[in-house]
Design a protein around this motif. Structure first.
Motif, PDB file in Angstrom:
ATOM      1  N   TYR A 111      -7.844 -12.882  -2.391  1.00  0.00           N
ATOM      2  CA  TYR A 111      -6.445 -12.033  -3.327  1.00  0.00           C
ATOM      3  C   TYR A 111      -6.081 -11.827  -2.309  1.00  0.00           C
ATOM      4  O   TYR A 111      -5.958 -11.244  -1.568  1.00  0.00           O
ATOM      5  CB  TYR A 111      -7.014 -10.893  -3.665  1.00  0.00           C
ATOM      6  N   ARG A 112      -4.538 -11.839  -3.219  1.00  0.00           N
ATOM      7  CA  ARG A 112      -3.418 -11.148  -2.882  1.00  0.00           C
ATOM      8  C   ARG A 112      -3.159  -9.644  -3.321  1.00  0.00           C
ATOM      9  O   ARG A 112      -2.592  -9.941  -4.195  1.00  0.00           O
ATOM     10  CB  ARG A 112      -2.289 -12.610  -2.701  1.00  0.00           C
ATOM     11  N   TYR A 113      -2.763  -8.308  -2.131  1.00  0.00           N
ATOM     12  CA  TYR A 113      -2.561  -7.309  -3.066  1.00  0.00           C
ATOM     13  C   TYR A 113      -1.631  -6.817  -2.398  1.00  0.00           C
ATOM     14  O   TYR A 113      -1.237  -6.783  -1.587  1.00  0.00           O
ATOM     15  CB  TYR A 113      -4.508  -6.327  -2.625  1.00  0.00           C
ATOM     16  N   LYS A 114      -1.808  -5.614  -3.388  1.00  0.00           N
ATOM     17  CA  LYS A 114      -0.398  -4.561  -2.592  1.00  0.00           C
ATOM     18  C   LYS A 114      -0.957  -3.028  -3.356  1.00  0.00           C
ATOM     19  O   LYS A 114      -1.655  -2.666  -4.386  1.00  0.00           O
ATOM     20  CB  LYS A 114       0.493  -4.432  -3.878  1.00  0.00           C
ATOM     21  N   ALA A 115      -0.362  -2.412  -2.068  1.00  0.00           N
ATOM     22  CA  ALA A 115      -1.523  -0.967  -1.974  1.00  0.00           C
ATOM     23  C   ALA A 115      -0.650   0.002  -1.126  1.00  0.00           C
ATOM     24  O   ALA A 115       0.220  -0.648  -1.165  1.00  0.00           O
ATOM     25  CB  ALA A 115      -2.319  -1.457  -1.316  1.00  0.00           C
ATOM     26  N   LEU A 116      -0.886   1.302  -1.200  1.00  0.00           N
ATOM     27  CA  LEU A 116      -0.374   2.359  -0.572  1.00  0.00           C
ATOM     28  C   LEU A 116      -1.466   2.652   0.195  1.00  0.00           C
ATOM     29  O   LEU A 116      -2.496   2.978   0.765  1.00  0.00           O
ATOM     30  CB  LEU A 116      -0.205   3.078  -1.977  1.00  0.00           C
ATOM     31  N   ASN A 117      -0.880   2.949   1.156  1.00  0.00           N
ATOM     32  CA  ASN A 117      -1.566   3.726   2.298  1.00  0.00           C
ATOM     33  C   ASN A 117      -1.357   5.429   2.600  1.00  0.00           C
ATOM     34  O   ASN A 117      -0.592   5.340   1.277  1.00  0.00           O
ATOM     35  CB  ASN A 117      -1.157   3.469   4.031  1.00  0.00           C
ATOM     36  N   LYS A 118      -2.582   5.935   3.399  1.00  0.00           N
ATOM     37  CA  LYS A 118      -2.301   7.334   2.563  1.00  0.00           C
ATOM     38  C   LYS A 118      -1.183   8.186   3.637  1.00  0.00           C
ATOM     39  O   LYS A 118      -0.912   9.134   3.060  1.00  0.00           O
ATOM     40  CB  LYS A 118      -2.772   7.591   4.271  1.00  0.00           C
ATOM     41  N   LYS A 119       0.168   7.639   3.419  1.00  0.00           N
ATOM     42  CA  LYS A 119       1.230   7.803   3.770  1.00  0.00           C
ATOM     43  C   LYS A 119       2.654   7.444   2.598  1.00  0.00           C
ATOM     44  O   LYS A 119       3.734   7.667   2.085  1.00  0.00           O
ATOM     45  CB  LYS A 119       2.203   7.712   4.817  1.00  0.00           C
ATOM     46  N   ASN A 120       1.897   6.515   1.420  1.00  0.00           N
ATOM     47  CA  ASN A 120       2.471   6.688   0.248  1.00  0.00           C
ATOM     48  C   ASN A 120       3.628   5.352   0.388  1.00  0.00           C
ATOM     49  O   ASN A 120       4.018   4.926  -0.080  1.00  0.00           O
ATOM     50  CB  ASN A 120       3.270   7.464  -0.276  1.00  0.00           C
ATOM     51  N   ARG A 121       2.904   4.694   1.828  1.00  0.00           N
ATOM     52  CA  ARG A 121       3.553   3.360   2.136  1.00  0.00           C
ATOM     53  C   ARG A 121       3.268   1.823   1.523  1.00  0.00           C
ATOM     54  O   ARG A 121       2.272   1.922   1.551  1.00  0.00           O
ATOM     55  CB  ARG A 121       4.631   3.087   3.547  1.00  0.00           C
ATOM     56  N   VAL A 122       4.596   1.217   1.174  1.00  0.00           N
ATOM     57  CA  VAL A 122       3.331  -0.400   0.302  1.00  0.00           C
ATOM     58  C   VAL A 122       3.056  -1.342   1.299  1.00  0.00           C
ATOM     59  O   VAL A 122       3.528  -1.307   2.276  1.00  0.00           O
ATOM     60  CB  VAL A 122       4.459  -1.129  -0.649  1.00  0.00           C
ATOM     61  N   VAL A 123       1.738  -1.311   1.124  1.00  0.00           N
ATOM     62  CA  VAL A 123       1.204  -2.732   2.801  1.00  0.00           C
ATOM     63  C   VAL A 123       0.351  -3.589   1.636  1.00  0.00           C
ATOM     64  O   VAL A 123       0.165  -3.452   0.259  1.00  0.00           O
ATOM     65  CB  VAL A 123       0.017  -1.894   2.972  1.00  0.00           C
ATOM     66  N   LYS A 124       0.996  -4.489   1.890  1.00  0.00           N
ATOM     67  CA  LYS A 124       0.762  -6.061   1.316  1.00  0.00           C
ATOM     68  C   LYS A 124      -0.390  -7.006   1.988  1.00  0.00           C
ATOM     69  O   LYS A 124      -0.155  -6.336   3.126  1.00  0.00           O
ATOM     70  CB  LYS A 124       2.112  -6.758   0.408  1.00  0.00           C
ATOM     71  N   GLY A 125      -0.975  -7.713   1.878  1.00  0.00           N
ATOM     72  CA  GLY A 125      -1.734  -8.641   2.379  1.00  0.00           C
ATOM     73  C   GLY A 125      -2.864  -9.885   1.993  1.00  0.00           C
ATOM     74  O   GLY A 125      -2.331  -9.152   0.398  1.00  0.00           O
TER      75      GLY A 125
END
Length: 403
Positions: free
Chosen positions: A4-18
């Motif tokens: 799966y290719r995902y787009k998420a937010l970390n604890k600092k509300n920054r975009v993380v993709k992977g």
């Protein structure tokens, strides 16, 4: 298991993709939650002909060095493995490595060993890394395994850095030479040819040769530029479909005057370093031979190492097996024999690796020292040829003028 290719937010509300493997979207959500990420968007990576369309970012040797340094420190501090994997996963900046650690964390939490989790990522964790971790799990001394892995990765990174540093300037110089030739023959010379042709005199052979070369370059320059890439693609295809072709090509590479000895030295250095690291971790000689063989890219030498394994299986000593193949320098055979007789095979193989690593560095420096003046001389000769071909007829025409 789907990717799966995902787009998420970390604890600092920054975009993380992977990209991460999961059974379904719910499993993906659970994995990201455990990693401290809030899923925003995801999509399954479709496959075409068994090949994944999307290419994930690579994990470099420096990333692996950071990973195992952290694992060693946390293991020494008594941090549980799952906590260590979780902390390193959350701290890493490499998206691909973070996804791999997430999958490893899940595998370990479900009862698998860390070596099994890493073995599921063969493009990132080599066979030697997996073997060393497995040996550490069996002996209960993962700290020693991490140190051996770090030693191996540092050696590999140093060798790669030296090769890149040594070849950087010649590559730039080669690019300048090619660009100069293209501009001169494709732009400058054609503009001068018309003027020279109208001089009305017999042109010297070197001027005619320049005019013919420039005309050929104008007519077939595109094909000349495409030819190297086409030949390389054909070579890769033939190498992939024919093992016999690959063997013969690698045998030719080994017989080249300068490149052949360099390939042999690099292969022996990598093989000895791998064998020494694995043998020090308590892995059997046959296991070390098999893992070391998997680091060899040259098929001719690969089959030679296969013969070493067969000889050892039949009861021959390691030095006798090396000598039997005829592919290894007498110094290597002699040092291995000394290591066997003294019972200190690990330090002897480490010395072999160190010796050939230094020899490789000296050989590369010598090759670069030879290539640089050759490229400079070629560029100077090209400019001299163009200058003589252009100004020679012009100077001769001045002598025929009546003042």
């Amino acid at each position: 298991m789907a990717q799966y290719r995902y787009k998420a937010l970390n604890k600092k509300n920054r975009v993380v993709k992977g990209v991460v493997g999961a059974v379904n979207e719910a499993d993906l959500y659970t994995q990201l939650q455990s990693a401290g990420l809030e899923l925003v968007q995801c999509s399954e990576i479709k496959k075409s002909g068994g090949i994944t369309i999307m290419r994930a970012p690579s994990v470099k040797t420096r990333d692996l060095l950071t990973l195992f340094i952290n694992l060693e420190q946390m293991q020494g501090a008594g941090v549980p493995l799952l906590d260590a994997l979780s902390d390193i996963r959350d701290a890493t900046d490499n998206d691909r490595l973070r996804d791999i650690l997430s999958e490893t964390y899940r595998s370990v939490s479900e009862g698998a060993s860390m070596s099994e989790g890493f073995a599921a990522q063969p493009k990132v964790f080599s066979n030697i890394v997996v073997s060393l971790i497995k040996a550490g799990e069996e002996t209960g001394d993962l700290t020693f395994s991490y140190r051996e892995i770090l030693k191996y990765l540092k050696w590999q990174d140093a060798l790669q850095s030296k090769m890149k540093k040594a070849t950087r300037y010649p590559i730039i110089l080669l690019a300048v030479v090619v660009l100069t030739v293209v501009i001169m023959l494709g732009v400058v010379v054609p503009q001068i040819i018309g003027f020279i042709s109208n001089l009305g005199q017999e042109l010297p052979f070197y001027t005619k040769a320049l005019m013919a070369t420039s005309e050929f370059f104008q007519n077939y320059g595109v094909y000349v530029g495409i030819a190297p890439f086409a030949l390389f693609a054909l070579y890769k295809i033939l190498r992939g479909v024919s093992r016999e072709f690959a063997y013969r090509a690698d045998r030719v590479f080994l017989s080249l005057p300068i490149m052949g000895p360099l390939i042999r030295k690099i292969t022996i250095a990598r093989y000895a370093q791998t064998f020494a690291a694995l043998y020090a971790s308590g892995i059997s000689v046959l296991g070390c031979l098999k893992s070391g063989r998997n680091t060899v890219g040259n098929l001719a030498l690969y089959e030679a190492f296969e013969n070493v394994e067969e000889q050892v299986k039949t009861g021959s000593s390691l030095s006798e097996a090396f000598n039997f193949t005829g592919e290894f320098p007498s110094m290597v055979v002699r040092m291995v024999r000394i290591g066997e007789e003294s019972g200190n095979l690990t330090p002897v193989l480490a010395q072999v690796s160190e010796f050939y690593s230094k020899d490789v560095e000296e050989s590369v420096d010598g090759m670069i020292a030879m290539i640089e003046p050759m490229l400079t001389a070629f560029l100077g000769g090209m400019i001299l040829w163009i200058a003589a071909s252009v100004f020679g007829p012009i100077y001769s025409s001045f002598g025929e003028m009546d003042f």
